[in-house]
Motif scaffolding. Structure first.
Motif, PDB file in Angstrom:
ATOM      1  N   PHE A 127      10.958   0.308   6.521  1.00  0.00           N
ATOM      2  CA  PHE A 127      10.828   0.258   7.954  1.00  0.00           C
ATOM      3  C   PHE A 127       9.645   1.082   8.271  1.00  0.00           C
ATOM      4  O   PHE A 127       8.474   0.577   9.254  1.00  0.00           O
ATOM      5  N   GLY A 128       8.933   2.676   8.014  1.00  0.00           N
ATOM      6  CA  GLY A 128       7.554   2.488   8.888  1.00  0.00           C
ATOM      7  C   GLY A 128       6.562   2.640   8.268  1.00  0.00           C
ATOM      8  O   GLY A 128       5.310   2.389   8.792  1.00  0.00           O
ATOM      9  N   ALA A 129       7.007   1.918   6.192  1.00  0.00           N
ATOM     10  CA  ALA A 129       5.750   1.274   6.579  1.00  0.00           C
ATOM     11  C   ALA A 129       5.393   0.119   6.780  1.00  0.00           C
ATOM     12  O   ALA A 129       4.056  -0.590   7.172  1.00  0.00           O
ATOM     13  N   LEU A 130       5.649  -0.487   7.280  1.00  0.00           N
ATOM     14  CA  LEU A 130       5.442  -2.194   8.048  1.00  0.00           C
ATOM     15  C   LEU A 130       5.877  -1.681   9.117  1.00  0.00           C
ATOM     16  O   LEU A 130       5.990  -3.324   9.893  1.00  0.00           O
ATOM     17  N   LEU A 131       5.881  -1.047   9.856  1.00  0.00           N
ATOM     18  CA  LEU A 131       6.103  -1.941  11.585  1.00  0.00           C
ATOM     19  C   LEU A 131       4.223  -1.847  11.506  1.00  0.00           C
ATOM     20  O   LEU A 131       4.797  -2.326  12.898  1.00  0.00           O
ATOM     21  N   LEU A 132       3.896  -1.046  11.712  1.00  0.00           N
ATOM     22  CA  LEU A 132       2.144  -2.122  12.107  1.00  0.00           C
ATOM     23  C   LEU A 132       2.525  -3.394  12.013  1.00  0.00           C
ATOM     24  O   LEU A 132       2.360  -4.104  12.966  1.00  0.00           O
ATOM     25  N   ALA A 133       2.467  -3.412  10.699  1.00  0.00           N
ATOM     26  CA  ALA A 133       2.217  -5.281  10.069  1.00  0.00           C
ATOM     27  C   ALA A 133       2.970  -5.999  11.341  1.00  0.00           C
ATOM     28  O   ALA A 133       2.795  -7.066  11.760  1.00  0.00           O
ATOM     29  N   GLY A 134       4.626  -5.689  11.067  1.00  0.00           N
ATOM     30  CA  GLY A 134       5.389  -6.307  12.222  1.00  0.00           C
ATOM     31  C   GLY A 134       4.574  -5.989  14.141  1.00  0.00           C
ATOM     32  O   GLY A 134       4.813  -7.426  14.579  1.00  0.00           O
ATOM     33  N   GLY A 135       4.831  -5.441  14.742  1.00  0.00           N
ATOM     34  CA  GLY A 135       3.641  -5.896  15.504  1.00  0.00           C
ATOM     35  C   GLY A 135       2.729  -6.511  15.399  1.00  0.00           C
ATOM     36  O   GLY A 135       2.571  -6.814  16.506  1.00  0.00           O
ATOM     37  N   ARG A 136       1.538  -6.687  14.212  1.00  0.00           N
ATOM     38  CA  ARG A 136       0.421  -7.290  14.881  1.00  0.00           C
ATOM     39  C   ARG A 136       1.327  -8.919  14.430  1.00  0.00           C
ATOM     40  O   ARG A 136       0.738  -9.907  15.299  1.00  0.00           O
ATOM     41  N   ALA A 137       2.322  -9.381  13.572  1.00  0.00           N
ATOM     42  CA  ALA A 137       2.639 -10.200  13.697  1.00  0.00           C
ATOM     43  C   ALA A 137       3.444 -10.698  14.582  1.00  0.00           C
ATOM     44  O   ALA A 137       3.060 -11.943  14.927  1.00  0.00           O
ATOM     45  N   ALA A 138       3.917  -9.690  15.148  1.00  0.00           N
ATOM     46  CA  ALA A 138       4.853  -9.768  16.483  1.00  0.00           C
ATOM     47  C   ALA A 138       3.744 -10.748  17.779  1.00  0.00           C
ATOM     48  O   ALA A 138       3.353 -11.552  18.662  1.00  0.00           O
ATOM     49  N   ASP A 139       2.162 -10.262  17.830  1.00  0.00           N
ATOM     50  CA  ASP A 139       0.997 -10.210  18.663  1.00  0.00           C
ATOM     51  C   ASP A 139       0.377 -12.165  18.081  1.00  0.00           C
ATOM     52  O   ASP A 139      -0.045 -11.917  19.538  1.00  0.00           O
ATOM     53  N   LEU A 140       0.178 -11.978  17.025  1.00  0.00           N
ATOM     54  CA  LEU A 140      -0.262 -13.121  16.779  1.00  0.00           C
ATOM     55  C   LEU A 140       0.986 -14.467  16.042  1.00  0.00           C
ATOM     56  O   LEU A 140      -0.002 -15.593  16.452  1.00  0.00           O
ATOM     57  N   LEU A 141       1.892 -14.512  15.569  1.00  0.00           N
ATOM     58  CA  LEU A 141       2.699 -15.559  15.541  1.00  0.00           C
ATOM     59  C   LEU A 141       3.753 -15.642  16.472  1.00  0.00           C
ATOM     60  O   LEU A 141       4.319 -16.771  17.009  1.00  0.00           O
ATOM     61  N   GLY A 142       4.379 -14.673  17.464  1.00  0.00           N
ATOM     62  CA  GLY A 142       4.891 -14.805  18.701  1.00  0.00           C
ATOM     63  C   GLY A 142       6.078 -14.039  18.870  1.00  0.00           C
ATOM     64  O   GLY A 142       6.428 -13.678  18.212  1.00  0.00           O
ATOM     65  N   ARG A 143       5.593 -13.405  19.533  1.00  0.00           N
ATOM     66  CA  ARG A 143       7.257 -11.729  19.795  1.00  0.00           C
ATOM     67  C   ARG A 143       8.560 -12.630  19.500  1.00  0.00           C
ATOM     68  O   ARG A 143       8.988 -12.012  18.639  1.00  0.00           O
ATOM     69  N   ARG A 144       8.762 -13.360  20.417  1.00  0.00           N
ATOM     70  CA  ARG A 144      10.321 -14.493  20.019  1.00  0.00           C
ATOM     71  C   ARG A 144      10.926 -14.431  19.255  1.00  0.00           C
ATOM     72  O   ARG A 144      11.301 -14.399  18.000  1.00  0.00           O
ATOM     73  N   ARG A 145       9.767 -14.988  18.270  1.00  0.00           N
ATOM     74  CA  ARG A 145       9.184 -15.905  16.767  1.00  0.00           C
ATOM     75  C   ARG A 145       9.786 -15.442  16.001  1.00  0.00           C
ATOM     76  O   ARG A 145      11.228 -14.690  14.704  1.00  0.00           O
TER      77      ARG A 145
END
Length: 479
Positions: free
Chosen positions: A56-74
């Motif tokens: 959870f802690g290690a991937l939160l930054l990646a998850g947040g950036r993916a949401a911005d670039l790939l679509g937050r709903r997706r």
């Protein structure tokens, strides 16, 4: 089809956050039963908790950036799917390796859910009173989710056995996934930017090394060669990450994110705040079970006053900010929580829930919820729409990593005090002495956080929002 009301969308997104926080704490009171059921060793038992927190802690930054670039709903839908599937697999796990592995996958899914849901909620509510109310809801469900996990873990473990704690999370995850698909509207497709894969991988490895090191230090000690190697690796990887980010065309963490002073200050204070929050939900159930002799169900039910106080505090936070300003509200909340922790440092080996736990836990719940709302608002106040997912990932990362470090430090201190006291005190007295020290140190950390906030957080008018004024986020073209 007409767009659902904004309140309904916020409720669905808050349910996603609640489910993530529920999964964080629901295993705590069931660990003895999980250990017996799967055949876990002492070290493997701790990794049922650590594997989730580490991923959870290690991937939160990646998850947040993916949401911005790939679509937050997706990204939210995908994260809920991974999260729910891993939860179901955990319920069926019959060996230690499988259980620990699927807990890590569950943490990875949560790392996509938490920042995507927060970014969607921020996009619904521009800075001002509307966002203050939305963050109050976020604070209520976050604190309530942590407390409800302890309650539900005790109830389900006693009624149907430990697998049902994971079945419950899986059912909740798929229910939220269905509601998200039905209620959260999709946005128009826009041009996608490149994803910083190298920076993402290096940051994840750095955070993994750091969290693994502090988690292992609780058992092996801070001077263990493997622990020191993990810290050294984390430091090297952080330096490498900074170098990569300077030359990346589309960095994982754009420098513009820290153009506003509030982002850096908010995340620093959040890390300190999280170090005590996570530890609270670790030590309090242990005291109730190991010292007071409560069973898992009674321990779980004992978290209800804290959860109720948390929800009350979050609901009162917007009105409090309008009356005294966000800076004063934050200071008052941190000092209230510190007072509750100091009260907990007076627990006795022969006490009771009503004399030793009820009052201070309610006080902690009130302060915790208001502080959470203000710190989250401060951390995202000046972030524009395209970076909202990353800002959500960052504030969750600092809280999670701060919690891991704080828990390791407090557990080490508590264990050391208990070991020294065991030579001349009865076992329960020695154990209680360790817990008292952990709570007292937690109170000192919160008091120090309040002092730091007094120096770094700008004063705001009493009728202002829950954070410093900021421009309304620009439309990102993604939900």
């Amino acid at each position: 089809m007409p767009r659902p009301p904004r309140g309904a969308i916020l409720a669905v997104l808050a349910a996603a956050q609640f489910t993530v926080m529920l999964a964080t704490s629901i295993v705590n009171v069931a660990l003895p039963q999980i250990r017996a059921g799967v055949g876990l060793s002492d070290s493997a038992t701790t990794w049922v908790v650590n594997a989730y927190g580490l991923a959870f802690g290690a991937l939160l930054l990646a998850g947040g950036r993916a949401a911005d670039l790939l679509g937050r709903r997706r990204v939210l839908l995908a994260g809920l799917g991974v999260f729910g599937s891993a939860s179901a697999a955990a319920a069926l796990a019959a060996s230690p390796g499988v259980l620990i592995a699927v807990r890590a996958v569950q943490g990875a899914g949560a790392a996509a859910v938490a920042p995507a849901a927060l970014a969607l909620a921020l996009g619904l509510h521009p800075p001002g009173p509307a966002r203050s109310r939305a963050l109050a809801v976020w604070g209520a469900v976050s604190g309530a989710g942590g407390a409800a996990g302890v309650v539900l873990g005790g109830v389900l473990t006693r009624a149907w056995g430990w697998p049902w704690i994971f079945h419950a999370v899986a059912i909740g995850s798929f229910a939220v996934l269905t509601a998200t698909a039905a209620c959260v509207p999709a946005a128009a497709r826009t041009e996608r930017a490149r994803f910083d894969l190298i920076g993402t991988a290096v940051s994840a490895l750095a955070l993994t090394a750091l969290v693994w090191g502090v988690a292992s230090a609780r058992r092996a000690g801070w001077t263990d060669p493997a622990v020191l190697a993990a810290f050294a690796a984390a430091a090297v990887l952080v330096v490498a990450f900074l170098r990569i980010e300077r030359s990346a065309a589309v960095p994982l963490v754009p420098p513009r994110l820290f153009a506003a002073r509030e982002v850096a200050v908010g995340n620093l204070l959040t890390a300190l705040f999280g170090s005590v929050w996570i530890a609270l939900f670790f030590f309090l159930p242990l005291y109730q079970q190991q010292v007071l002799g409560e069973d898992p169900l009674t321990t779980g039910l004992g978290q209800l006053p804290l959860a109720a106080a948390n929800m009350l505090g979050a609901s009162l936070a917007p009105a409090l900010v309008r009356r005294v300003g966000s800076r004063t509200a934050l200071l008052a909340a941190l000092l209230t929580e510190a007072t509750g922790m100091l009260w907990l440092s007076r627990i006795g080996a022969h006490g009771s829930f009503f004399t030793d736990v009820l009052g201070p836990s309610a006080l902690v719940g009130l302060g915790l919820s208001v502080a959470f709302v203000q710190l989250t608002g401060l951390s995202v106040a000046a972030v524009t729409g395209p970076d909202a997912g990353l800002a959500g990932g960052l504030v969750n990362t600092t809280r999670q990593v701060g919690g891991a470090v704080g828990l390791a430090v407090l557990a080490t201190v508590a264990g050391t005090v208990t070991s020294h006291a065991a030579g001349h005190q009865p076992p329960l007295e020695a154990l209680t002495a360790g817990y008292r020290t952990a709570f007292a140190l937690g109170a000192a950390i919160l008091a120090g956080t309040a002092a730091l906030a007094a120096l770094l957080v700008r004063r705001t008018p009493a009728d202002g929002p829950a954070h410093a004024p900021a421009p309304q986020p620009a439309a990102s073209g993604r939900p």
